[in-house]
Each structure stands twice: as C-alpha cells, then as structure tokens.
Design a protein around this motif. Structure first.
Motif, short mmCIF file in Angstrom:
data_model
loop_
_atom_site.label_atom_id
_atom_site.label_comp_id
_atom_site.label_asym_id
_atom_site.label_seq_id
_atom_site.Cartn_x
_atom_site.Cartn_y
_atom_site.Cartn_z
N CYS A 6 -12.06 12.41 -8.42
CA CYS A 6 -10.74 13.31 -7.89
C CYS A 6 -11.12 14.59 -7.60
CB CYS A 6 -9.60 13.06 -9.11
SG CYS A 6 -7.93 14.07 -8.78
N ALA A 7 -10.89 14.89 -6.45
CA ALA A 7 -10.92 16.19 -5.78
C ALA A 7 -10.06 17.09 -6.48
CB ALA A 7 -10.76 16.45 -4.55
N GLN A 8 -9.13 16.92 -7.26
CA GLN A 8 -8.18 17.94 -7.97
C GLN A 8 -8.59 18.09 -9.30
OE1 GLN A 8 -5.30 19.08 -6.47
NE2 GLN A 8 -4.89 20.51 -8.47
N CYS A 9 -9.04 17.03 -10.39
CA CYS A 9 -9.04 17.25 -11.69
C CYS A 9 -10.39 16.98 -12.03
CB CYS A 9 -8.05 16.67 -12.53
SG CYS A 9 -8.01 14.86 -12.61
N GLY A 10 -11.20 16.09 -11.35
CA GLY A 10 -12.71 15.69 -11.35
C GLY A 10 -12.75 14.51 -12.24
N THR A 11 -11.52 13.61 -12.37
CA THR A 11 -11.56 12.37 -13.01
C THR A 11 -12.45 11.32 -12.20
OG1 THR A 11 -9.47 12.74 -14.06
CG2 THR A 11 -10.30 10.38 -14.00
N VAL A 12 -13.21 10.51 -12.90
CA VAL A 12 -14.12 9.61 -12.18
C VAL A 12 -13.35 8.30 -12.32
CG1 VAL A 12 -16.45 8.36 -12.29
CG2 VAL A 12 -16.14 10.68 -12.50
N GLY A 13 -13.40 7.46 -11.21
CA GLY A 13 -12.79 6.04 -11.15
C GLY A 13 -11.41 6.07 -10.86
N LEU A 14 -11.15 6.22 -9.39
CA LEU A 14 -9.79 6.03 -9.04
C LEU A 14 -9.25 4.78 -8.63
CD1 LEU A 14 -10.22 9.02 -6.28
CD2 LEU A 14 -9.69 9.13 -8.77
N ALA A 15 -8.11 4.40 -8.70
CA ALA A 15 -7.49 3.21 -8.54
C ALA A 15 -7.24 2.79 -6.84
CB ALA A 15 -6.24 3.05 -9.29
N GLU A 16 -7.73 1.77 -6.61
CA GLU A 16 -7.50 1.67 -5.10
C GLU A 16 -6.23 1.13 -4.79
OE1 GLU A 16 -9.65 -0.91 -1.43
OE2 GLU A 16 -10.68 -0.74 -3.44
N GLY A 17 -5.55 1.18 -3.58
CA GLY A 17 -4.44 0.70 -3.30
C GLY A 17 -4.27 0.95 -1.85
N PHE A 18 -2.91 0.89 -1.68
CA PHE A 18 -2.55 1.03 0.05
C PHE A 18 -1.28 1.70 0.12
CE2 PHE A 18 -1.07 -3.04 -0.99
CZ PHE A 18 0.05 -3.16 -0.19
N ILE A 19 -0.79 2.08 1.22
CA ILE A 19 0.35 2.66 1.85
C ILE A 19 1.29 1.74 2.31
CG2 ILE A 19 1.61 4.63 3.14
CD1 ILE A 19 -0.45 5.50 0.84
N GLU A 20 2.27 1.37 1.71
CA GLU A 20 3.34 0.47 2.39
C GLU A 20 4.23 1.00 3.37
OE1 GLU A 20 6.00 -3.04 0.82
OE2 GLU A 20 6.15 -1.09 -0.12
N ASP A 21 4.30 0.44 4.60
CA ASP A 21 5.55 0.52 5.45
C ASP A 21 6.39 -0.41 5.75
OD1 ASP A 21 6.77 1.55 7.75
OD2 ASP A 21 4.94 1.18 8.98
N ALA A 22 7.68 0.01 5.19
CA ALA A 22 8.70 -1.06 5.21
C ALA A 22 9.76 -0.73 6.31
CB ALA A 22 9.41 -0.95 3.66
N GLY A 23 9.27 0.05 7.21
CA GLY A 23 10.34 0.24 8.28
C GLY A 23 10.54 -1.00 9.09
N GLU A 24 11.47 -0.80 10.05
CA GLU A 24 11.87 -1.90 11.04
C GLU A 24 10.58 -2.33 11.83
OE1 GLU A 24 15.01 -2.34 14.70
OE2 GLU A 24 15.36 -0.58 13.01
N HIS A 25 10.56 -3.67 12.01
CA HIS A 25 9.62 -4.11 12.61
C HIS A 25 7.98 -3.98 12.23
CE1 HIS A 25 12.49 -5.71 15.43
NE2 HIS A 25 12.69 -4.23 15.67
N SER A 26 7.74 -3.45 11.03
CA SER A 26 6.56 -3.15 10.43
C SER A 26 5.78 -4.57 9.93
CB SER A 26 6.80 -2.10 9.03
OG SER A 26 7.32 -2.82 8.02
N ARG A 27 4.35 -4.02 9.70
CA ARG A 27 3.68 -5.15 9.28
C ARG A 27 3.49 -5.02 7.75
NH1 ARG A 27 -0.95 -5.48 14.17
NH2 ARG A 27 0.49 -5.82 15.69
N GLY A 28 3.91 -4.17 6.99
CA GLY A 28 3.99 -4.22 5.62
C GLY A 28 2.76 -3.05 5.25
N TYR A 29 2.10 -2.55 6.12
CA TYR A 29 1.17 -1.64 5.68
C TYR A 29 1.06 -0.67 6.95
CZ TYR A 29 -1.84 -4.44 8.79
OH TYR A 29 -2.58 -4.99 10.03
N ALA A 30 0.51 0.46 6.62
CA ALA A 30 0.19 1.80 7.44
C ALA A 30 -1.21 1.94 8.28
CB ALA A 30 0.51 2.97 6.83
N ARG A 31 -1.25 2.23 9.30
CA ARG A 31 -2.59 2.31 10.23
C ARG A 31 -2.68 3.65 10.69
NH1 ARG A 31 -2.46 -2.36 14.41
NH2 ARG A 31 -0.36 -1.30 14.38
N TRP A 32 -3.82 4.26 10.64
CA TRP A 32 -4.10 5.39 11.48
C TRP A 32 -4.61 5.20 12.77
CZ3 TRP A 32 -8.64 7.20 13.56
CH2 TRP A 32 -8.68 8.47 13.79
#
Length: 74
Positions: A6-32
C-alpha cells in the motif's frame, strides 16, 4: 495473497477486486479507454478504434486505500 504494498500505509498484501459499473447499458465492469474523451453525435463517448483495458482494483485491508491498474483485455 500478493506482495503488493500500500502506497498510503505500507501494508503488504492487497486484496484484488474490480470497479463495478451498474449504469444503463453497462457490461458490469469499468474499462479504461486511451485518449481524451470526445463526444459523438448523440452525446456518448467515442470509443471505436481506441485501446481499451480492464480496470483492476487492489484494496488495502488496513487503511482502505484503492490502487487502480489498467490491464490488457485478453
């Protein structure tokens, strides 16, 4: 678990996840999408021909900070 720190507190071992997009006509996940946003004739974002990557999020279990990364879509 992974060895990401973690760049904020230095803890090792971050939990993986994803950003959900629940908007109209969305695919359920966000993309860059590469490049500055341009609007099409109907007001939506122009995406055709642009590089797209899935956004992966890692959350620190101690302070809650999110780290976002754009992975290549397979």
């Amino acid at each position: 678990m992974n060895n990401y720190t973690c760049a904020q507190c230095g803890t090792v071992g971050l939990a993986e996840g994803f950003i959900e997009d629940a908007g109209e006509h969305s695919r359920g996940y966000a993309r860059w999408i590469e490049g500055a946003m341009e609007r099409g004739i109907f007001g939506g974002a122009k995406r055709i021909g642009r590089t797209r990557r899935q956004i992966v999020a890692y959350r620190c279990p101690e302070c809650g900070r999110l780290e976002l990364f754009a992975r290549d879509e397979g």
